[in-house]
Write an enzyme that holds these catalytic residues in place. Structure first.
Site, PDB file in Angstrom:
ATOM      1  N   GLU A 240     -37.739  -9.554 -67.630  1.00  0.00           N
ATOM      2  CA  GLU A 240     -37.102 -10.228 -66.493  1.00  0.00           C
ATOM      3  C   GLU A 240     -35.667 -10.648 -66.797  1.00  0.00           C
ATOM      4  OE1 GLU A 240     -38.085 -14.205 -63.802  1.00  0.00           O
ATOM      5  OE2 GLU A 240     -39.701 -13.024 -64.694  1.00  0.00           O
ATOM      6  N   GLU A 266     -33.980 -13.072 -58.719  1.00  0.00           N
ATOM      7  CA  GLU A 266     -34.023 -14.525 -58.548  1.00  0.00           C
ATOM      8  C   GLU A 266     -32.658 -15.076 -58.133  1.00  0.00           C
ATOM      9  OE1 GLU A 266     -34.560 -18.383 -61.517  1.00  0.00           O
ATOM     10  OE2 GLU A 266     -35.466 -16.476 -62.056  1.00  0.00           O
ATOM     11  N   HIS A 316     -39.938 -15.475 -57.241  1.00  0.00           N
ATOM     12  CA  HIS A 316     -39.707 -16.478 -58.284  1.00  0.00           C
ATOM     13  C   HIS A 316     -40.291 -17.813 -57.836  1.00  0.00           C
ATOM     14  CE1 HIS A 316     -37.178 -19.908 -59.748  1.00  0.00           C
ATOM     15  NE2 HIS A 316     -37.568 -19.385 -60.894  1.00  0.00           N
ATOM     16  N   GLU A 336     -46.134 -16.094 -58.760  1.00  0.00           N
ATOM     17  CA  GLU A 336     -45.873 -16.894 -59.957  1.00  0.00           C
ATOM     18  C   GLU A 336     -46.438 -18.291 -59.739  1.00  0.00           C
ATOM     19  OE1 GLU A 336     -42.162 -17.706 -63.031  1.00  0.00           O
ATOM     20  OE2 GLU A 336     -41.722 -17.227 -60.939  1.00  0.00           O
TER      21      GLU A 336
END
Length: 390
Positions: A240, A266, A316, A336
Site C-alpha cells: 500500500e 487514500e 481506507h 478495513e
C-alpha cells in the site's frame, strides 16, 4: 424539504494519547532530515463534525478529519451559502455547485474533504427522510455480511507484533494489515528490519491468512523496486502507498514489476483522479476514503468506474460512510477495520466522537436494515475529553 442550517464544529482531543514511538510507521516525511515525530503531520487528533438541518427538523451528520480547523472555515465561509435553501435530495446538483464554485482553489485536499463532509450529511438526511439506511439508497445489500481486515500492527517490538497478530486470529479475522517502520534513509539495516517484521507476522498467522503491507508513502521508487522482489516470498495481498500519491507513473511501474498488487488512492480525490489511476493501471486495489474523496456522491461514481476496469475498491478506514458504500456494490469485496483502542494516530478517534459503528464478529460486520441514514449519533460519553470549537 429545504436546508435551513449547516453547523460545523471542530472536536480536538485533549485526553490521553499514546506517545509517539520511533520507526512506528514509515511516512512521506521520512526522506527529509528532521527531528522529532515524523508522523506528527499525519496524526488526526481533531475532527470536524457537520450537521445539516432541514425545515422539517431532520439533521444529517457528516465529518472530515483532514485539517479540521481549515475545513470548518471552508464550510462556514464558502460551502454553507451554496446549500442553504436547497433540497438535500438534489445532491448531485449541490455537489457540482460546491465543486465548481471552489474549483479555482479547491479540487483536491482539504477543500474536497470539506465538500465530502456536507455530502455525507446530505446522504444521512436522505436516509432519515425515507426511513432507509444509506446503503439501500445506493444499490442495496450485495453481501450477507461485510468481510473486514484488522488494520493496525504498527512497527513495534517483534514479539509485541506477533502477540497482536495472534489476538486478531483469536477474534476470527482472516486478514490483517501491518506497517513498515523503515525506509530509504535507514540503509541495509532498515531493509533487514522491514523484512524481519513481515517474517515475524507471517510466522504467526501462517500461509492461509491474507497479510497486507503498508508503506504510507514512506518509500521512493528506487527503494520500492528493490524491496518488492524481496517481499514476494511472503505473498502479501497488496503493498500500500509505496511512493508519494502524486507519483502516478511510479505506481504504474511498480504495479507491473512483480506479482505483488499495488494499492493506493487514500490521498486521491474525485472520479477524475481515479480515472487517471485506472487508465494508467497504476493500482490493483483502490482505497479512497469517503470523507476525503468527495463524499458518497463521488465515491459511488468511483465504484462504478472501478467495476468496469475490474479493480476492487477497499476503502481506507472503516467507519459508516465507507461501510454503506462497501455493502452496496460488488466492486468492493471487503472493508478495513481499525480496532478500538487508546487514541494514537487518530483514526480511532471516530469511536470517541460517534456511536453506531458495528463491531466485527469473526471477521465480519453487518449493517442494520432498520437504522435510517448512516446509523450514527454523536456520542456524549467523551465530550469532556475534547475542546469543541463552534
Amino acid at each position: 424539504m429545504k436546508i435551513i442550517n449547516v453547523r460545523a464544529r471542530v472536536f480536538e482531543w485533549k485526553g490521553h494519547t499514546v506517545p509517539p514511538q520511533p520507526h512506528f510507521c514509515s511516512n512521506a516525511m521520512d526522506l527529509l532530515w528532521d527531528k522529532g515525530d515524523s508522523m506528527g503531520t499525519f496524526r488526526f487528533h481533531g475532527w470536524t463534525v457537520v450537521e445539516v438541518e432541514t425545515d422539517d427538523g431532520l439533521v444529517g451528520i457528516g465529518n472530515v478529519a483532514l485539517a479540521p480547523r481549515i475545513a470548518k472555515a471552508i464550510i462556514d465561509q464558502y460551502l454553507t451559502p451554496l446549500v442553504l435553501g436547497h433540497d438535500p435530495f438534489d445532491y448531485e446538483y449541490l455537489w457540482q455547485r460546491m465543486y465548481r464554485s471552489t474549483h479555482a482553489w479547491g479540487r483536491k485536499g482539504v477543500a474536497m474533504a470539506a465538500i465530502s463532509a456536507i455530502d455525507i450529511a446530505l446522504w444521512d438526511l436522505m436516509g432519515k427522510a425515507t426511513g432507509r439506511p444509506v446503503f439501500k439508497l445506493l444499490g442495496g445489500r450485495t453481501k450477507e455480511k461485510i468481510p473486514c481486515y484488522a488494520s493496525k500492527l504498527y512497527r513495534t517490538d517483534l514479539n509485541e507484533m506477533q502477540a497482536e497478530a495472534q489476538r486478531y486470529l483469536d477474534q476470527g479475522f482472516t486478514s490483517m494489515k501491518m506497517r513498515f517502520g523503515y525506509g530509504p534513509k535507514d540503509g541495509p539495516e532498515g531493509v533487514r528490519k522491514n523484512l524481519d517484521s513481515v517474517a515475524a507476522v507471517r510466522e504467526v498467522i501462517g500461509p492461509d491468512v491474507d497479510l497486507m503491507l503498508e508503506c504510507y508513502m514512506g518509500w521512493n521508487l528506487e527503494y520500492a523496486k528493490r524491496m518488492l522482489p524481496k517481499l514476494e516470498k511472503f505473498e502479501p495481498r497488496w503493498l500500500e502507498e509505496p511512493v508519494l500519491a502524486d507519483d502516478i507513473d511510479g505506481y504504474a511501474e511498480l504495479n507491473q514489476l512483480t506479482s505483488i498488487p499495488i494499492s493506493g488512492g487514500e490521498h486521491e480525490f474525485t472520479s477524475h483522479g481515479f480515472r487517471q489511476l485506472l487508465d494508467k493501471r497504476a493500482v490493483s486495489v483502490i482505497q479512497y476514503d469517503t470523507n476525503r474523496v468527495g463524499g458518497i456522491t463521488a465515491a459511488h461514481k468511483i465504484n462504478a468506474l472501478a467495476e468496469v476496469y475490474g479493480v476492487p475498491v477497499i476503502p481506507h478506514a472503516g467507519q459508516m460512510h465507507n461501510y454503506h458504500l462497501t455493502m452496496s456494490t460488488l466492486a468492493s469485496p471487503m472493508s478495513e477495520y481499525f480496532p478500538v483502542h487508546d487514541v494514537e494516530v487518530g483514526n480511532e478517534l471516530f469511536y470517541y466522537i460517534f456511536e453506531g459503528d458495528p463491531t466485527p464478529e469473526n471477521g465480519f460486520i453487518d449493517l442494520d436494515e432498520h437504522k435510517p441514514g448512516l446509523g450514527l449519533t454523536l456520542s456524549q460519553r467523551y465530550l469532556d475529553q475534547f475542546n469543541i470549537m463552534e
